[in-house]
Scaffold this active site. Structure first.
Site, PDB file in Angstrom:
ATOM      1  N   GLU A 180     -11.217   3.389   6.261  1.00 38.51           N
ATOM      2  CA  GLU A 180     -10.116   4.233   6.764  1.00 38.51           C
ATOM      3  C   GLU A 180     -10.772   5.325   7.621  1.00 38.51           C
ATOM      4  O   GLU A 180     -10.620   5.339   8.828  1.00 38.51           O
ATOM      5  CB  GLU A 180      -9.339   4.841   5.583  1.00 38.51           C
ATOM      6  N   HIS A 223       1.299   4.864  -2.382  1.00 36.40           N
ATOM      7  CA  HIS A 223       0.930   5.728  -3.510  1.00 36.40           C
ATOM      8  C   HIS A 223       2.216   6.380  -3.998  1.00 36.40           C
ATOM      9  O   HIS A 223       2.844   7.131  -3.239  1.00 36.40           O
ATOM     10  CB  HIS A 223      -0.065   6.791  -3.053  1.00 36.40           C
ATOM     11  N   HIS A 225       0.865  -1.194   0.000  1.00 38.72           N
ATOM     12  CA  HIS A 225       0.000   0.000   0.000  1.00 38.72           C
ATOM     13  C   HIS A 225       0.895   1.235   0.000  1.00 38.72           C
ATOM     14  O   HIS A 225       1.305   1.734   1.047  1.00 38.72           O
ATOM     15  CB  HIS A 225      -0.914  -0.046   1.236  1.00 38.72           C
ATOM     16  N   HIS A 285      -9.623   1.194  -1.117  1.00 37.95           N
ATOM     17  CA  HIS A 285      -9.544   1.821   0.199  1.00 37.95           C
ATOM     18  C   HIS A 285     -10.950   1.771   0.807  1.00 37.95           C
ATOM     19  O   HIS A 285     -11.925   2.167   0.159  1.00 37.95           O
ATOM     20  CB  HIS A 285      -9.133   3.280   0.080  1.00 37.95           C
ATOM     21  N   ASP A 320       1.893   3.955   2.784  1.00 37.55           N
ATOM     22  CA  ASP A 320       0.851   4.828   2.220  1.00 37.55           C
ATOM     23  C   ASP A 320       1.453   5.998   1.430  1.00 37.55           C
ATOM     24  O   ASP A 320       1.613   5.896   0.218  1.00 37.55           O
ATOM     25  CB  ASP A 320      -0.093   5.322   3.323  1.00 37.55           C
ATOM     26  N   ASP A 321       1.739   7.105   2.108  1.00 40.06           N
ATOM     27  CA  ASP A 321       2.316   8.299   1.466  1.00 40.06           C
ATOM     28  C   ASP A 321       3.500   8.767   2.308  1.00 40.06           C
ATOM     29  O   ASP A 321       3.399   9.757   3.049  1.00 40.06           O
ATOM     30  CB  ASP A 321       1.255   9.412   1.381  1.00 40.06           C
TER      31      ASP A 321
HETATM   32  N1  HPA Z   1      -6.651   7.376   1.436  1.00 40.79           N
HETATM   33  C1  HPA Z   1      -7.339   7.747   0.371  1.00 40.79           C
HETATM   34  N2  HPA Z   1      -6.764   8.244  -0.706  1.00 40.79           N
HETATM   35  C2  HPA Z   1      -5.437   8.366  -0.730  1.00 40.79           C
HETATM   36  C3  HPA Z   1      -4.667   7.994   0.350  1.00 40.79           C
HETATM   37  C4  HPA Z   1      -5.307   7.454   1.491  1.00 40.79           C
HETATM   38  O1  HPA Z   1      -4.706   7.076   2.507  1.00 40.79           O
HETATM   39  N3  HPA Z   1      -3.378   8.266   0.007  1.00 40.79           N
HETATM   40  C5  HPA Z   1      -3.383   8.753  -1.244  1.00 40.79           C
HETATM   41  N4  HPA Z   1      -4.628   8.823  -1.697  1.00 40.79           N
HETATM   42 ZN    ZN Z   2      -3.701   4.811   0.623  1.00 39.10          ZN
END
Ligand code: HPA
Ligand code: ZN
Length: 334
Positions: free
Chosen positions: A197, A16, A14, A194, A275-276
């Site tokens: 969350e 991006h 996971h 997703h 994630d990011d």
């Molecule tokens: N959630 C939803 N969209 C996203 C995320 C996330 O954690 N990171 C990049 N786009």
């Molecule tokens: Zn994500």
């Protein structure tokens, strides 16, 4: 324990790629491509990374992606991420990209895929990191835009393993994407989304029932629905959890409150991911350490996150074997 975590073999599911854009590269690309950005220094960029929810992050994340124009920019972005993977002993990674973020700015789909793919190929050859590419639909956009994007992806089916769904979860239910996911699956793509969350556990149920996803991204709110939790365990449905993302975006107040270890001990196929990482303060090792600092874990439990990720990955059973062996050997020798 930090030393054990640093060298522990890892698998990321996971990530991006646009979320791995570090401020330094953002500035370099802005200069190279003559794009104005509303910051004067790296420090100013980092100071802006103070989020109170998912949307406050997404606004800055989409703005950051504006500096990505040429194939070489996507290569440089992906290559920088792969070097971080190497440092963190990541053996295999399955990365997301958001084509609509780029095609909406007039960047060709091919430019994006070619740049990313060239870096992934070189990463395999020179860094021995294997990888897969997952194309995400932006859930705040409409069904028609998702179909256009899927049609563009068909020419790159050899390079894209799965479709995914990201962006704002609240207010954008999965129903809108039922037909496009069906078409993608009919074309042989695997699928993820997703869910759970920021949104409720029912979003996870919808992703499983309506989109027929193979695994759920985040999914941490499953613990609010005991029957769903039991289903995830029984059907071995993987969750790609992102601990530092969840605390940065206030899904949890702090890491002590995070349920990832509870999920692991319940027998959910839960994994640790970044994630990011450029926005949330850490790559794979940082995420493992943040979890272990808040929740005492045995070495076997830490290695279980990697074992789960290997099982949850989209590589063949044959390709999984050497990764499993390397992880179990590491655990035995350390
Ligand atoms: N959630 C939803 N969209 C996203 C995320 C996330 O954690 N990171 C990049 N786009
Ligand atoms: Zn994500």
């Amino acid at each position: 324990m930090k030393k054990f975590i640093q060298s522990l073999p890892k698998v990321e599911l996971h990530l991006h790629i646009e979320g791995s854009l570090e401020p330094e590269l953002m500035f370099e690309l802005a200069k190279r491509n003559k794009i104005a950005i509303p910051f004067n220094s790296h420090e100013e960029v980092r100071a802006a990374y103070n989020f109170h929810n998912l949307q406050s992050f997404l606004d800055i994340y989409y703005q950051g992606a504006n500096v990505l124009i040429h194939e070489q920019d996507f290569f440089d972005l992906t290559w920088a991420y792969l070097l971080r993977c190497k440092a963190d002993h990541v053996m295999h990674t399955e990365i997301f990209f958001d084509p609509q973020t780029h095609t909406a700015r007039g960047i060709a789909f091919d430019t994006v895929v070619k740049g990313i793919d060239r870096a992934l190929t070189r990463g395999h050859e020179e860094l021995a990191i294997s990888s897969k590419l997952i194309m995400c639909f932006l859930r705040h956009l409409d069904e028609e835009s998702a179909f256009i994007t899927l049609n563009q992806a068909l020419a790159h089916k050899d390079k894209i393993i799965a479709v995914g769904l990201d962006s704002s979860e609240i207010g954008n239910p999965v129903q809108k994407f039922e037909r496009v996911f069906k078409k993608a699956i009919d074309h042989g793509f695997k699928s993820v989304a997703h869910a759970g969350e920021e949104g409720p556990a029912s979003n996870i149920r919808d992703a499983l029932e309506l989109l027929k996803v193979d695994r759920v991204d985040h999914g941490v709110r499953c613990t609010e629905d005991p029957a769903l939790l039991a289903q995830l365990i029984a059907q071995k449905i993987p969750l790609t959890v992102c601990p530092l993302s969840n605390t940065k975006l206030k899904v949890y107040k702090n890491m002590t409150e995070h349920n990832i270890v509870e999920l692991l001990r319940h027998g959910v196929c839960v994994t640790i991911n970044s994630d990011d990482p450029a926005y949330f303060g850490g790559y794979m090792t940082d995420n493992f350490i943040a979890v272990a600092d808040a929740h005492p874990l045995s070495k076997a439990e830490l290695a279980q996150f990697t074992v789960n990720a290997i099982h949850a990955s989209f590589i063949s059973e044959q390709e999984k074997q050497p990764l499993l062996q390397r992880t179990l050997d590491y655990l035995e020798q350390n």
